[in-house]
Scaffold this motif. Structure first.
Motif, short mmCIF file in Angstrom:
data_model
loop_
_atom_site.label_atom_id
_atom_site.label_comp_id
_atom_site.label_asym_id
_atom_site.label_seq_id
_atom_site.Cartn_x
_atom_site.Cartn_y
_atom_site.Cartn_z
N PRO A 67 0.54 17.31 -42.24
CA PRO A 67 -0.31 16.58 -43.19
C PRO A 67 0.42 15.35 -43.73
O PRO A 67 1.65 15.35 -43.87
N ALA A 68 -0.35 14.31 -44.03
CA ALA A 68 0.25 13.08 -44.56
C ALA A 68 -0.73 12.38 -45.49
O ALA A 68 -1.94 12.54 -45.37
N THR A 69 -0.17 11.63 -46.42
CA THR A 69 -0.97 10.78 -47.29
C THR A 69 -0.84 9.36 -46.76
O THR A 69 0.27 8.84 -46.65
N ILE A 70 -1.96 8.75 -46.39
CA ILE A 70 -1.94 7.41 -45.79
C ILE A 70 -2.42 6.39 -46.82
O ILE A 70 -3.54 6.50 -47.34
N PHE A 71 -1.56 5.41 -47.11
CA PHE A 71 -1.94 4.34 -48.04
C PHE A 71 -2.49 3.17 -47.24
O PHE A 71 -1.75 2.52 -46.51
N VAL A 72 -3.80 2.95 -47.36
CA VAL A 72 -4.46 1.94 -46.54
C VAL A 72 -4.91 0.75 -47.39
O VAL A 72 -5.29 0.89 -48.54
N THR A 73 -4.87 -0.44 -46.78
CA THR A 73 -5.40 -1.64 -47.44
C THR A 73 -6.81 -1.92 -46.90
O THR A 73 -7.20 -1.40 -45.84
N GLY A 74 -7.53 -2.78 -47.61
CA GLY A 74 -8.82 -3.24 -47.13
C GLY A 74 -8.69 -3.95 -45.80
O GLY A 74 -9.53 -3.79 -44.90
N ILE A 75 -7.60 -4.71 -45.64
CA ILE A 75 -7.37 -5.47 -44.40
C ILE A 75 -7.21 -4.51 -43.22
O ILE A 75 -7.80 -4.68 -42.16
N ARG A 102 -5.88 -6.58 -50.45
CA ARG A 102 -5.34 -7.66 -49.61
C ARG A 102 -3.83 -7.57 -49.40
O ARG A 102 -3.20 -8.50 -48.92
N HIS A 103 -3.22 -6.47 -49.84
CA HIS A 103 -1.78 -6.29 -49.68
C HIS A 103 -0.98 -7.37 -50.42
O HIS A 103 -0.07 -8.00 -49.87
N ALA A 134 -12.59 -0.01 -53.38
CA ALA A 134 -13.94 -0.29 -52.87
C ALA A 134 -13.97 -0.21 -51.34
O ALA A 134 -14.91 0.31 -50.75
N ALA A 135 -12.90 -0.72 -50.69
CA ALA A 135 -12.84 -0.68 -49.23
C ALA A 135 -12.78 0.76 -48.74
O ALA A 135 -13.37 1.11 -47.71
#
Ligand SMILES: [Zn+2]
Length: 245
Positions: A67-75, A102-103, A134-135
């Motif tokens: 298992p992992a926690t993924i930190f994602v950007t809108g981009i 937008r990082h 929101a993304a």
């Protein structure tokens, strides 16, 4: 002449705003998870800042049920639909959290961090955090509870703002891949050294970097040692600098 003066003045102001003397002191918060009896637990957090998906890592996580926690950007979300689909198909493995729209670093004064221009104002920090959430909402994922800003450095005032928005801030205790710039061997060594309660940070968006291979090797070594992996939502995260309390 008047035009020249005006122009010169604008340059002078922008130089002043970017000067180190005006820069806020930044913090890089740490995060641990509560230790538990047994052979130990670690939290793996992977940033997807922009760019593509390191399928070496994604496949290894699925195959080995890590298992992992993924930190994602809108981009990143915009250009990695196939990877998002794989993550969403394994809700028991992947928790998606907010790495900003937008990082841009969550620093509310104008300055550069590792060469990246900060958000630069309280309004821009707010926009970065809210557009990231929101993304994520568009993907159908549960609302994020954790935020990690680009570069993982913050101004203390930005931390207070982000906490007011209801997010905990995800620091880390082991820098696994040095911003994905380390070699495979060193990355594997750092990750394999994780102990009970550690929170590892690495990247899942640099498929061409050697570090990704090291991430996989390090994780398999931890698994072989009997450590278990938890997501941030499944553990009690304890951060400093007012990031979780
Ligand atoms: Zn990032």
């Amino acid at each position: 002449m008047r035009l020249f003066q005006k122009h010169f003045c604008a340059i002078a102001i922008s130089l002043w705003a970017a000067s180190p003397g005006n820069a806020q002191l930044l913090v890089e918060p740490t995060l641990h998870i509560k230790a538990e009896a047994g052979s130990g637990r670690v939290a793996l957090t992977l940033d997807a800042c922009g760019g593509r998906t390191d399928t070496r890592i994604l496949s290894a996580l699925v195959e080995n049920k890590i298992p992992a926690t993924i930190f994602v950007t809108g981009i990143w979300l915009k250009h990695n639909a196939a990877a998002v689909e794989i993550m969403r198909a394994h809700p028991e493995l992947f928790e998606l959290e907010n790495h900003g729209g937008r990082h841009v670093p969550a620093v509310d004064t104008p300055q550069r961090i590792y060469g990246i221009r900060s958000a630069g104002s309280p309004e821009a920090v707010l926009a970065e955090v809210e557009s990231g959430a929101a993304a994520l909402a568009v993907t159908g994922e549960p609302a994020p509870k954790w935020f990690r800003g680009a570069t993982a450095e913050y101004s203390p005032s930005a931390i207070a703002m982000i906490r007011k928005l209801g997010f905990k801030i995800a620091g880390f205790s082991i820098n696994g891949d040095g911003g994905s710039l380390l070699g495979a061997k060193e990355t594997a060594r750092r990750i394999a050294a994780a102990k009970d309660g550690d929170v590892i940070i690495a990247h899942i968006n640099q498929p061409t970097h050697a570090a990704g291979e090291g991430v996989v090797q390090g994780l398999l070594a931890l698994k072989a040692k009997g450590l278990t992996f938890v997501r941030l939502d499944d553990a009690d995260g304890i951060g400093d600098e007012g990031t979780t309390d």
